[in-house]
Scaffold this motif. Structure first.
Motif, PDB file in Angstrom:
ATOM      1  N   HIS A 225      44.139  33.013  39.717  1.00  0.00           N
ATOM      2  CA  HIS A 225      45.088  33.433  38.672  1.00  0.00           C
ATOM      3  C   HIS A 225      45.211  32.456  37.506  1.00  0.00           C
ATOM      4  CE1 HIS A 225      48.303  30.654  39.979  1.00  0.00           C
ATOM      5  NE2 HIS A 225      47.956  30.934  41.222  1.00  0.00           N
TER       6      HIS A 225
ATOM      7  N   TRP B 260      46.893  40.040  39.949  1.00  0.00           N
ATOM      8  CA  TRP B 260      45.667  40.817  40.200  1.00  0.00           C
ATOM      9  C   TRP B 260      45.939  42.161  40.875  1.00  0.00           C
ATOM     10  CZ3 TRP B 260      41.926  38.863  37.456  1.00  0.00           C
ATOM     11  CH2 TRP B 260      41.791  37.478  37.288  1.00  0.00           C
TER      12      TRP B 260
ATOM     13  N   ARG C 112      43.329  44.670  42.730  1.00  0.00           N
ATOM     14  CA  ARG C 112      43.403  44.924  44.180  1.00  0.00           C
ATOM     15  C   ARG C 112      43.409  46.427  44.433  1.00  0.00           C
ATOM     16  NH1 ARG C 112      45.133  40.239  47.481  1.00  0.00           N
ATOM     17  NH2 ARG C 112      44.650  41.659  49.140  1.00  0.00           N
TER      18      ARG C 112
ATOM     19  N   GLY D 173      49.071  34.929  42.180  1.00  0.00           N
ATOM     20  CA  GLY D 173      48.069  35.898  42.626  1.00  0.00           C
ATOM     21  C   GLY D 173      48.473  37.353  42.411  1.00  0.00           C
TER      22      GLY D 173
ATOM     23  N   THR E 284      43.329  37.164  46.614  1.00  0.00           N
ATOM     24  CA  THR E 284      44.016  36.728  45.393  1.00  0.00           C
ATOM     25  C   THR E 284      45.044  35.643  45.751  1.00  0.00           C
ATOM     26  OG1 THR E 284      45.628  38.520  45.645  1.00  0.00           O
ATOM     27  CG2 THR E 284      43.747  38.970  44.225  1.00  0.00           C
TER      28      THR E 284
END
Ligand code: MLT
Length: 248
Positions: free
Chosen positions: A8, A17, A21, A14, A32
């Motif tokens: 990130h 994302w 995902r 994270g 992530t």
């Protein structure tokens, strides 16, 4: 299915994302992680945050999951860390995504800006600093037309640990020049840049596309620095293309 680990940006975690995902789940196993001190990940005791420390953390993240080789991607600070991953453990890397990032170290002016930001945060002006940062992270069109994206970015920032910001600013100010690494990258690379990125402009993408042997550059429309969040459709298409190049 191959593994894709995404690193990130600063000062998010994270959770940025989520659009990847969701959309890329059928294309790769996606990791992530939150970096130390971001999101829910505790800071590492007694260690200064640096791009190298973060890369070692990523290596450990892969090792504990018995992942020998994967595609690593990073956006902005995540990209600075991805370079360190390449330097420290290239044998584990099957492909790289370098998004809205640059290989060069900070200029004296950029370092000065970081020290000023640290002073601001230290003086309790955290909210003012974040407000200022928002103007650089997102394209004007995103801010005007996609209030949901701005709200999401703000909440990701506020979920991160305030006391980790200054150590990370210091770590970025002291990061090494990764330009000498570019010609050594011999795996497929996707360079992905928001067309309106005000922090790492598309010029950086063009420079890296010339220096990295097997790189493809994608300029993401209607996006600024956080291209993966501002226009996930185009960002994800570039990632899928990279995964196909790695697999073939
Ligand atoms: C980031 O998005 O990770 C930061 O803007 C990177 C930087 O400040 O150089």
């Amino acid at each position: 299915m191959s593994t894709l680990l995404l690193i990130h940006a600063f000062p998010l975690h994270g959770g940025m994302w989520t659009p990847q995902r969701t959309a890329l789940a059928g294309h790769a196993d996606i990791l992530t992680p939150d970096l130390p001190g971001f999101g829910t990940e505790p800071r590492l005791d007694g260690e200064e945050f640096s791009m190298e420390l973060a890369a070692r953390f990523i290596e450990e993240h892969l090792a504990t999951r018995n992942i020998e080789r994967c595609v690593i991607g990073g956006l902005s600070m995540g990209g600075y860390i991805a370079f360190q991953c390449w330097k420290l453990f290239p044998e584990r890397i099957a492909g790289l995504i370098l998004a809205d990032t640059k290989a060069s170290e900070d200029t004296a002016e950029a370092r000065e800006g970081r020290y000023k930001a640290m002073e601001k945060i230290g003086a309790g002006q955290y909210d003012a600093y974040i407000d200022e940062l928002m103007g650089k992270l997102l394209a004007e069109s995103t801010r005007n037309e996609r209030p949901d994206v701005e709200a999401r970015v703000k909440s990701l920032i506020h979920e991160s640990q305030q006391e980790s910001l200054s150590p990370a600013l210091l770590g970025m100010a002291g990061r090494p020049d990764s330009t000498p690494l570019l010609s050594t990258i011999d795996v497929p690379v996707a360079l992905i840049f928001g067309e309106h990125d005000a922090i790492t402009t598309t010029d950086e993408g063009h420079k890296m596309a010339e220096a990295i042997p097997n790189a493809e550059l994608t300029i993401v429309k209607n996006a600024g620095h956080l291209s993966s969040m501002e226009n996930p459709g185009e960002f994800n298409a570039a990632v899928i293309k990279l995964l196909e190049r790695v697999g073939s």
